[in-house]
Enzyme design. Structure first.
Site, PDB file in Angstrom:
ATOM      1  N   HIS A 182       0.834  -1.215   0.000  1.00  0.00           N
ATOM      2  CA  HIS A 182       0.000   0.000   0.000  1.00  0.00           C
ATOM      3  C   HIS A 182       0.862   1.255   0.000  1.00  0.00           C
ATOM      4  O   HIS A 182       1.576   1.537   0.956  1.00  0.00           O
ATOM      5  CB  HIS A 182      -0.922   0.018   1.221  1.00  0.00           C
ATOM      6  CG  HIS A 182      -1.734   1.271   1.327  1.00  0.00           C
ATOM      7  ND1 HIS A 182      -2.798   1.539   0.492  1.00  0.00           N
ATOM      8  CD2 HIS A 182      -1.629   2.353   2.139  1.00  0.00           C
ATOM      9  CE1 HIS A 182      -3.316   2.722   0.805  1.00  0.00           C
ATOM     10  NE2 HIS A 182      -2.619   3.238   1.799  1.00  0.00           N
TER      11      HIS A 182
ATOM     12  N   HIS B 193       1.041   5.483  -2.070  1.00  0.00           N
ATOM     13  CA  HIS B 193       0.399   6.473  -2.952  1.00  0.00           C
ATOM     14  C   HIS B 193       1.550   7.192  -3.646  1.00  0.00           C
ATOM     15  O   HIS B 193       1.999   8.238  -3.174  1.00  0.00           O
ATOM     16  CB  HIS B 193      -0.398   7.514  -2.154  1.00  0.00           C
ATOM     17  CG  HIS B 193      -1.484   6.997  -1.264  1.00  0.00           C
ATOM     18  ND1 HIS B 193      -2.820   7.203  -1.520  1.00  0.00           N
ATOM     19  CD2 HIS B 193      -1.441   6.301  -0.095  1.00  0.00           C
ATOM     20  CE1 HIS B 193      -3.553   6.663  -0.551  1.00  0.00           C
ATOM     21  NE2 HIS B 193      -2.733   6.112   0.329  1.00  0.00           N
TER      22      HIS B 193
ATOM     23  N   GLU C 111      -8.987   3.471  10.359  1.00  0.00           N
ATOM     24  CA  GLU C 111      -7.632   4.014  10.495  1.00  0.00           C
ATOM     25  C   GLU C 111      -7.483   4.851  11.769  1.00  0.00           C
ATOM     26  O   GLU C 111      -6.540   4.664  12.518  1.00  0.00           O
ATOM     27  CB  GLU C 111      -7.298   4.853   9.246  1.00  0.00           C
ATOM     28  CG  GLU C 111      -5.899   5.470   9.277  1.00  0.00           C
ATOM     29  CD  GLU C 111      -5.504   6.101   7.954  1.00  0.00           C
ATOM     30  OE1 GLU C 111      -6.333   6.103   7.024  1.00  0.00           O
ATOM     31  OE2 GLU C 111      -4.363   6.586   7.847  1.00  0.00           O
TER      32      GLU C 111
ATOM     33  N   ASP D 152       2.378   3.301   2.984  1.00  0.00           N
ATOM     34  CA  ASP D 152       1.517   4.463   2.797  1.00  0.00           C
ATOM     35  C   ASP D 152       2.316   5.550   2.073  1.00  0.00           C
ATOM     36  O   ASP D 152       3.384   5.271   1.526  1.00  0.00           O
ATOM     37  CB  ASP D 152       0.916   4.949   4.124  1.00  0.00           C
ATOM     38  CG  ASP D 152      -0.575   5.275   3.948  1.00  0.00           C
ATOM     39  OD1 ASP D 152      -0.921   5.831   2.894  1.00  0.00           O
ATOM     40  OD2 ASP D 152      -1.382   4.976   4.836  1.00  0.00           O
TER      41      ASP D 152
HETATM   42 ZN   LIG Z   1      -3.138   5.209   2.274  1.00  0.00          ZN
END
Ligand SMILES: [Zn+2]
Length: 378
Positions: A62, A64, A206, A308
């Site tokens: 995961h 971005h 989260e 992340d």
């Molecule tokens: Zn994320």
């Protein structure tokens, strides 16, 4: 002959070896065994202790990449959302290029990337030699805009599909969170993902503020979201139970974060067969808390690791994420479970065949973890 030894040796199959060794003859694997047996059976061979682990390449399940130019942030989750909105111009293809270069610098590892920029998605899908999934991110919290957002998503996915190549990333879909995508849209996207065999990934449970928003429509995240929610009403459920009730878990989405969950949530996720992605450094930076590793282990939930974005993690090195998890969970997470999660869990999260090596494999199939592992706190 030479021997590489490490705290954990994992071939990708079966149980990893604690205190293991790989014997190399030339550039081929000749044996995989315990450190003691390696010394006993190959007394003439020099031994190099490489540190934490030898395994197939770990997976960053995961990230971005198109947020790689975001200034780093530390603070509450809801302020991070404001930070991303404030710097939305930093998002784009140049940031994704920089992120991809950083991700691939050490070794070409598989990854799962959430993409919100069209040009970045086109470029990622057309890049040869990448392994993993590029998930198109959908953000549309107002139920009144579900129809239009769905049509737009279908059109975009159709165009992206034409760019997929056999030796490149697979296209996936990511409804952003259970509160930034309305219920009718979540249901339609789920049905679409099942029908089109699109891998699904969603951020869930989260922050503590997310739990409060779903429980009774209170808290700082609700205050932030209020102008965008239309006639949305809190379900009174936990974020995980909300997804389950909408049928989203039937598509077996990969669930990112899963920090604020109870045992019933974990049971639900285990029953649905979803993989969870753990991002401990981002959770720490955004004051989200600790994922209950031992609860997920108790119910045999498959866990993977992800960095992340660089907005909430200092780099895109998934082995550092594992080191952070080791420091965070201490004795609750064994080193062999951590390595297995990074390799096999990561592959499962992205729907890839887990990599493995064995006797006769080329030495280049081995991934030697460079990151010095952090010592457990307890
Ligand atoms: Zn994320």
């Amino acid at each position: 002959m030479r021997i590489l030894s490490a705290e954990v040796v994992y071939t990708g199959l079966g149980t990893p070896i604690r205190g293991g060794a790989v014997v190399l003859q030339g550039e081929r694997v000749a044996a995989i065994l315990s450190r003691e047996d390696a010394r006993r059976f190959y007394p003439e061979a020099p031994v190099t202790d490489v540190g934490f682990a030898i395994s197939p390449p770990p997976v960053n399940a995961h990230t971005h990449l198109d947020l790689s130019s975001l200034p780093p942030f530390r603070g509450p989750y809801e302020d991070f959302v404001r930070h991303v909105i404030r710097h939305k111009r930093a998002r784009g293809v140049a940031a994704a290029d920089a992120g991809l270069a950083e991700l691939q610098r050490a070794a070409p590892l598989a990854f799962g990337d959430i993409v919100a920029d069209e040009a970045a998605m086109r470029k990622l899908l057309q890049t040869p030699g990448l392994r993993g999934v590029a998930y198109w991110e959908v953000f549309a919290p107002d139920p009144a805009e579900a129809e239009a957002a769905f049509s737009e998503t279908v059109a975009r996915l159709r165009a992206f599909r034409r760019l997929e190549r056999p030796d490149g990333l697979k296209l996936g879909l990511s409804p952003h969170t259970p509160h930034t995508v309305s219920a009718p849209l979540l249901q339609r996207l789920t049905r679409l993902a099942i029908a089109e065999r699109l891998p699904l990934q969603i951020h869930v449970a989260e922050s503590p503020a997310e739990a409060a928003l779903h429980r009774d429509g209170s808290g700082p995240l609700f205050e932030l979201m209020r102008p965008f929610l239309g006639d949305w009403r809190p379900s009174g459920l936990s974020p995980v139970q909300y997804l389950a009730r909408l049928g989203v878990l039937e598509a077996r989405p990969t669930l990112v974060h899963m920090v604020h969950v109870g045992e019933e949530d974990v049971r639900t996720v285990a029953k649905a067969g979803c993989t969870v992605v753990h991002c401990p450094r981002s959770n720490e930076a955004l004051r989200c808390g600790r994922l209950p590793w031992e609860l997920l282990a108790k119910h045999s939930v498959e866990v993977a690791f992800g960095t992340d974005s660089k907005g909430s993690a200092p780099d895109l090195d998934v082995t550092r994420e594992v080191a952070a998890a080791r420091a965070l969970h201490g004795a609750k997470a064994s080193p062999i479970a951590l390595v297995r999660a990074a390799v096999k869990g990561g592959s499962r999260a992205l729907g890839l065949t887990p990599p493995r090596f064995g006797r006769g494999s080329p030495a280049r199939a081995l991934y030697v973890w460079q990151t010095p592992s952090a010592e457990p706190r307890v």
